[in-house]
Write a protein that holds these residues in place. Sequence first.
Motif, PDB file in Angstrom:
ATOM      1  N   GLN A 207       0.845  -1.189   0.000  1.00 45.66           N
ATOM      2  CA  GLN A 207       0.000   0.000   0.000  1.00 45.66           C
ATOM      3  C   GLN A 207       0.884   1.245   0.000  1.00 45.66           C
ATOM      4  N   PRO A 208       0.353   2.383  -0.450  1.00 44.94           N
ATOM      5  CA  PRO A 208       1.162   3.610  -0.438  1.00 44.94           C
ATOM      6  C   PRO A 208       1.436   4.066   0.989  1.00 44.94           C
ATOM      7  N   SER A 209       2.637   4.587   1.193  1.00 47.92           N
ATOM      8  CA  SER A 209       2.989   5.118   2.506  1.00 47.92           C
ATOM      9  C   SER A 209       2.228   6.414   2.765  1.00 47.92           C
ATOM     10  N   ALA A 210       2.184   6.811   4.008  1.00 50.83           N
ATOM     11  CA  ALA A 210       1.498   8.043   4.385  1.00 50.83           C
ATOM     12  C   ALA A 210       2.097   9.226   3.624  1.00 50.83           C
ATOM     13  N   GLY A 211       1.223  10.027   3.034  1.00 45.38           N
ATOM     14  CA  GLY A 211       1.661  11.172   2.254  1.00 45.38           C
ATOM     15  C   GLY A 211       1.846  10.886   0.784  1.00 45.38           C
ATOM     16  N   HIS A 212       1.737   9.629   0.389  1.00 48.27           N
ATOM     17  CA  HIS A 212       1.937   9.264  -1.019  1.00 48.27           C
ATOM     18  C   HIS A 212       0.637   8.757  -1.656  1.00 48.27           C
ATOM     19  N   GLU A 213      -0.495   8.979  -0.996  1.00 48.36           N
ATOM     20  CA  GLU A 213      -1.770   8.493  -1.524  1.00 48.36           C
ATOM     21  C   GLU A 213      -2.129   9.177  -2.844  1.00 48.36           C
TER      22      GLU A 213
END
Length: 973
Positions: free
Chosen positions: A490-496
């Motif tokens: 899943q995308p890391s926080a801030g990379h959504e």
Amino acid sequence: MSHHPSPPDAEAGSPATIHADAHRLTETIHHLSHFLPAQGPIGVFIHHNTLHAFQHKKFEEAVVEAARMFGTEPYMREEAFQASFAAGRIRAEDIDVALQSEPDDEILSGGLRRRELYRKMLVPGLRPVTAETVTWELEEGSLQGGEIRQLIDVCMRSMSSLPAASVQPARPRDGILADQGLDLDDIVHPLLIKLSSAFFDQGLAYWSMPAREHGFFKACLTVLDQPMYLGTIVLKDLSRFVQAAKGRSSADYLLSTLQRFGVKESEWEEVLRHELLALPGWAGLMFRLEEEPGLAPHDRLPASLTDFLAVRMLLTLVAASSVLRDPKDWRSASPTALEEGPAHKLARAAQYAEAAHLVGIQAARLTALPVEQVRQFLQAVDRFPNWERRRIWQWAYERRHERQILLPMIEHVRRPGREVPDRLAAQVFFCIDEREESIRRHLEEVDPEIETLSAAGFFGVAMNYAGIDDAHGVALCPVVVKPAHAVREQPSAGHEDLYEKRKRLRRQWAMLVRNWWISSRTFVRGWLGTTVLGLFSIVPLAARVFSPRRYSRLIFWLNDSILPEPRTELAFTRAGEANDAIVDGLLSGFTTQEKVDRVAGLLGPAGLRKGMARLVVFLGHGSTSLNNPHESAHDCGACGGSRGGPNGRIFAAMANRPEVRSGLRERDIVIPDDTWFVGGYHDTCNDDVDLYDLEVVPESHRGDLARVRASLDNARARSAHERARRFEAAAWGISAEQGLHHVQGRAEHLAEPRPEYGHCTNAVCIVGRRSTTRGLFLDRRAFLNSYDATQDPDNDSLARILGAVIPVCGGISLEYYFSFVDNEGYGCGTKLPHNVTGLMGVMNGYEGDLRTGLPWQMVEIHEPVRILFVVETTPDRVLQTIHKSPLLWEFLDNRWIRLAAMDPIDGTVYAYRGGPPGEAIWERIEGTDEPLPEAPTSVAWYEGHREHLPLARITKAKSSNGKLTNTKEMVGV
């Protein structure tokens, strides 16, 4: 002669009677399924024992029985063995040892003994004489001369006349072929292949097969009942038979068809076995997907082997009814005569005569002997036919290989090893795959303060994994394991936002490609697109062919420029029992205790309980190549035929968790506070190495990371250089950098049938400490599994390791063995005529059986030996461990694998020769006939050679100033 067919339901029996027998018929079909290839769809190619159905029998018995059943070869041809003898690959002493187990009674009065005769029949050996060549050999070839002609005359007079032999028709096709010269398979197979291709299609066809969601039988009836279908032109009255079959189950209809052909219940197995083996590839895939429908890449279909047989017998019945008044009349065909003709008898007499000549028996002496003694001599020759001679050759061939491995290993262990620093700079885990042997050796050469270790490439983490771009998850674990846990990237926080943009761009591109694909299959848009845009395809096509490496780099650059790459992480933590289940009942991630179990289960057996390096890297592996249907056969077998990068990544993430390390200390596994784990991926085709999650590596470890990356870059270039020596397209004298460029170009070449050689060099599996094999050149031929017997008092770790490596490595070895000794019968022949059908498999041309096994381009340099397992423990411990597992004991006791034990204290090696624990026969391996040569570097040993090389001890990795001692090895990558 054509006859009006009888009504389709005639003599079919009542539905109630047929239904009563259907269960027994289904059981018969299930039993017969074991004789079919067990290969699944080509995208999830998993190596296995080709003769899995015969594994309960001794190897020598099984290969001959299978050869008779399938019309295949059990061993290499005798000419190949004799060539190996001439080249020194087999020695005279190997043959003598192999013959010691043969009976040795007296054949002729005066001293001729059986072993003496057999020895001469092997070396110098009988020249091949057949019915087709015997006349030429007599007039122009090796059988000229008065003495040999006289011997042939005497043998001809002494040969007892053989009783007339014949073979009864095994199925309706055989009887009609023998009686009328019409081969029903020529009528049935084209239709059955088209129907099977349409049913299994995974998205290549413009239209899907109607009603295939109801199973193969009903879908075929739907198609065959269509007006103007091609089958109605080929098979008259097809529609009448189809109408009679509708509304019935496939088992009931198959049973009634067998009754119409007059096949009794006692004959079901014989008839149906021949029907299945007429198209074993399609039948095998049908059964494989019946057992595991999830193997299909996209559409999961209700496959059924009973459905397949019902359709096959329906088409056979229609075809037979067009030439027979009654389908039972196939029984009236005359048996096919097997009686020898004059040429065959003459060829046999020539072999007898040559055998007599080899042992020094002259025609006059043979004439003077009593008739019974002459016949006794001829019978002795008959008891050592071609297959028996090859059995002895195989034994001798494998004995020499055993000594080529074990004697140098013994010497290597006895010599003093290199000094090991108090604490290593880094430790790098690889898969046990034998293709990783070279990069491991080169890595330790370029940086002696790095140690490499190995474990099965899923690294003990069985999971269902889906990356951010994956439509669904795949099982990353051995096929014998069913994952219970799901892990998602899943995308890391801030990379959504970047991730959403990536999804949007990929969706737009996918829609464009799909619309183009659909348009190309229509009349107007296809013509327009080909005319207008076809010209532009010349440029990328030319680039792919003439500069594949540069073209691939351009494509990667374009992807990186256009497609955003968000930072990602793995969702692999499960806090407790709440909300455990997700899709398909899988558990969402792992609890802390489960993580501890998996990390301990790998580090413990490898002997890593304390004193680890500051940086520990786990590299999964896979293979990337272009236009290669067998690409998945080069991926990680321990990951279910997929790529193992995610397994390395998740293992590193688990081992970095403080709560996991705390749990490990309770099991006496102490990871130092300053040790950091990094996951990664090694591509065995282009030798790329990627490391994951580097942004979270502590600043204090950046220097360690830079050192490891530089050493890995150097090692992968050297490994590529070593691999390139096997490819004739690679020039001699190239640098390591040029070798790396060569393998990278092969991986991207549109027309390259050998992007890599895969497992074709596999021959041995060594389970033990790295100190036992470090500095030993193993020529990429050894599976290596880290194991420390001194830290495994109860053999629990050994049981887990052998439970994985024996079936996996044994299966790989046996598939390569059989695909080599008979590439057409057990393998799939050359790649050149292969066409992919339905994304499920390959077949020759546009219409044929699915080709299973390995293509010639993957096995052509293989040595067909049964794999030798060398386990660093005592003989009693390894044998007791294997004996506890019925599967492992079957492999060993039936001689599908070979076994040796190396004492971890003094290095003594014993080879297993048979018998259960307590009565086992072990032979201590001793001798000086296979010395251990030394070389300063790996390249100094292999450069200038393409053939398999013996083991060597690499003595010098670096000079005192830290630079390479051989300037040819300098790399700049």
